[in-house]
Design an enzyme around this catalytic site. Structure first.
Site, PDB file in Angstrom:
ATOM      1  N   GLU A  76     -10.320  16.444  46.809  1.00  0.00           N
ATOM      2  CA  GLU A  76      -9.074  16.093  46.134  1.00  0.00           C
ATOM      3  C   GLU A  76      -8.538  17.323  45.409  1.00  0.00           C
ATOM      4  OE1 GLU A  76      -7.649  12.521  43.149  1.00  0.00           O
ATOM      5  OE2 GLU A  76      -9.578  13.475  42.761  1.00  0.00           O
ATOM      6  N   LYS A 151      -3.522   7.604  48.003  1.00  0.00           N
ATOM      7  CA  LYS A 151      -4.465   7.004  47.057  1.00  0.00           C
ATOM      8  C   LYS A 151      -3.897   5.740  46.426  1.00  0.00           C
ATOM      9  CE  LYS A 151      -7.238   8.449  43.018  1.00  0.00           C
ATOM     10  NZ  LYS A 151      -7.441   9.572  42.068  1.00  0.00           N
ATOM     11  N   CYS A 194     -11.407   9.768  45.549  1.00  0.00           N
ATOM     12  CA  CYS A 194     -11.895   9.803  44.176  1.00  0.00           C
ATOM     13  C   CYS A 194     -12.059   8.415  43.541  1.00  0.00           C
ATOM     14  CB  CYS A 194     -10.976  10.701  43.346  1.00  0.00           C
ATOM     15  SG  CYS A 194     -11.734  11.288  41.805  1.00  0.00           S
TER      16      CYS A 194
END
Length: 318
Positions: A76, A151, A194
């Site tokens: 990321e 995301k 993440c």
């Protein structure tokens, strides 16, 4: 030139049974000779300097390819980590900008697949709202964008006792949906980013759609990483019986932010195959043996034993 790597390949398999398996070992001048596909899981220290970041990532990708990797995973915010909201937004680009163009050219030149784990992509209404997506991009060995996952779970967390205060939603748009696992040279790869790691519903959904490998490119904080990083990655591997590959940011990015590191590769049994440690950039090279996925699922058929959705929602209906 980075002076240390965590290397795991055919000739280093014995390391997995030793207590020192997670220590960084000196770079060895050998390519993987495995017949199985090899993935490179990278660890970097991004800064606001996009040119320097690309140079560092390019070096890792070239080295991984030279050592036999067919797919390379970057973390990321591999493109940059800004020191303020204003800097983060000003450095962002579209998918047709210079950064993705550079990586497409690199993939095509080296004939290697890339997982670009978290690109600061300008939103569709950028001119009016100046908001971005956090986008995980898969580029094939011809330099083509194969998949883009944006995301979906944003990191809005206040942990004053840990010194953690981040509000990703202040400038980031949550992604609208999951994307199907991507067929790659190492197997079918399911995409997360993440904070998505904390939501097992996502990993199970990707597994049901055929994922052999889950990937969680990350920039975990030092505090949350020390407490939860490894246990979460191993849990996702165990419950889905997938390989889990997690590229990571490490070290100090600027005066306001540092990351935990420990880029990790985990097998479907939950065993840690490689760990890059918490100090320096580097990479883990790991063989992907899809028979390990099949045998784990065959010997412990968790998915066959799972009850239907109504069963797990029965308490909500009572």
């Amino acid at each position: 030139m980075f002076t240390a790597r965590c290397i795991l390949g055919t000739s280093a398999k014995y390391l997995t049974s030793l207590p020192a398996q997670r220590q960084q070992i000196k770079l060895q001048n050998r390519m993987s000779t495995s017949l199985r596909p090899v993935a490179a899981v990278c660890q970097v220290t991004a800064t606001p300097d996009k040119k320097a970041n690309f140079s560092a990532c390019k070096q890792l990708v070239e080295e991984a390819k030279g050592r036999g990797a067919s797919m390379v995973f970057l973390p990321e915010a591999y493109d940059y980590i800004g020191s303020s909201r204003e800097e983060t937004l000003s450095l962002s680009e579209s998918l047709t900008g210079d950064t993705i163009s550079q990586y497409s050219q690199l993939a095509r030149k080296l004939e290697v697949w890339l997982s670009l784990g978290g690109f600061h992509e300008r939103g569709h209404n950028w001119e009016s709202d100046r908001r971005i997506y956090n986008s995980h991009i898969i580029i094939n060995d011809k330099g083509e964008i194969i998949s883009v996952y944006r995301k979906s779970h944003l990191f809005d967390v206040e942990l004053p006792e840990k010194g953690v205060s981040l509000k990703e939603s202040a400038f980031t748009i949550p992604g609208p949906s999951l994307v199907s696992p991507v067929q790659t040279p190492i197997g079918k790869v399911g995409l997360g980013i993440c904070y998505d790691l904390r939501f097992p519903e996502l990993s199970l959904a990707l597994q049901r759609q055929g994922a052999d490998i889950l990937t969680y490119p990350s920039a975990f904080t030092v505090a949350t990483g020390a407490a939860h990083w490894e246990v979460l990655l191993r849990a996702r591997a165990i419950e889905t019986q997938c390989f889990v590959l997690a590229a990571a940011q490490v070290g100090r990015h600027h005066e306001k932010r540092s990351s935990y590191g420990h880029a990790l590769a985990v097998d479907p049994w939950g065993e840690v195959l490689g760990d890059c440690g918490g100090e320096k950039p580097g990479m883990v090279l790991v063989e992907i043996d899809l028979e390990k996925v099949s045998s784990t699922r065959r010997n412990m058929p968790v998915q066959q034993h799972r009850r239907n959705t109504d069963f797990y929602q029965s308490l909500e209906k009572s």
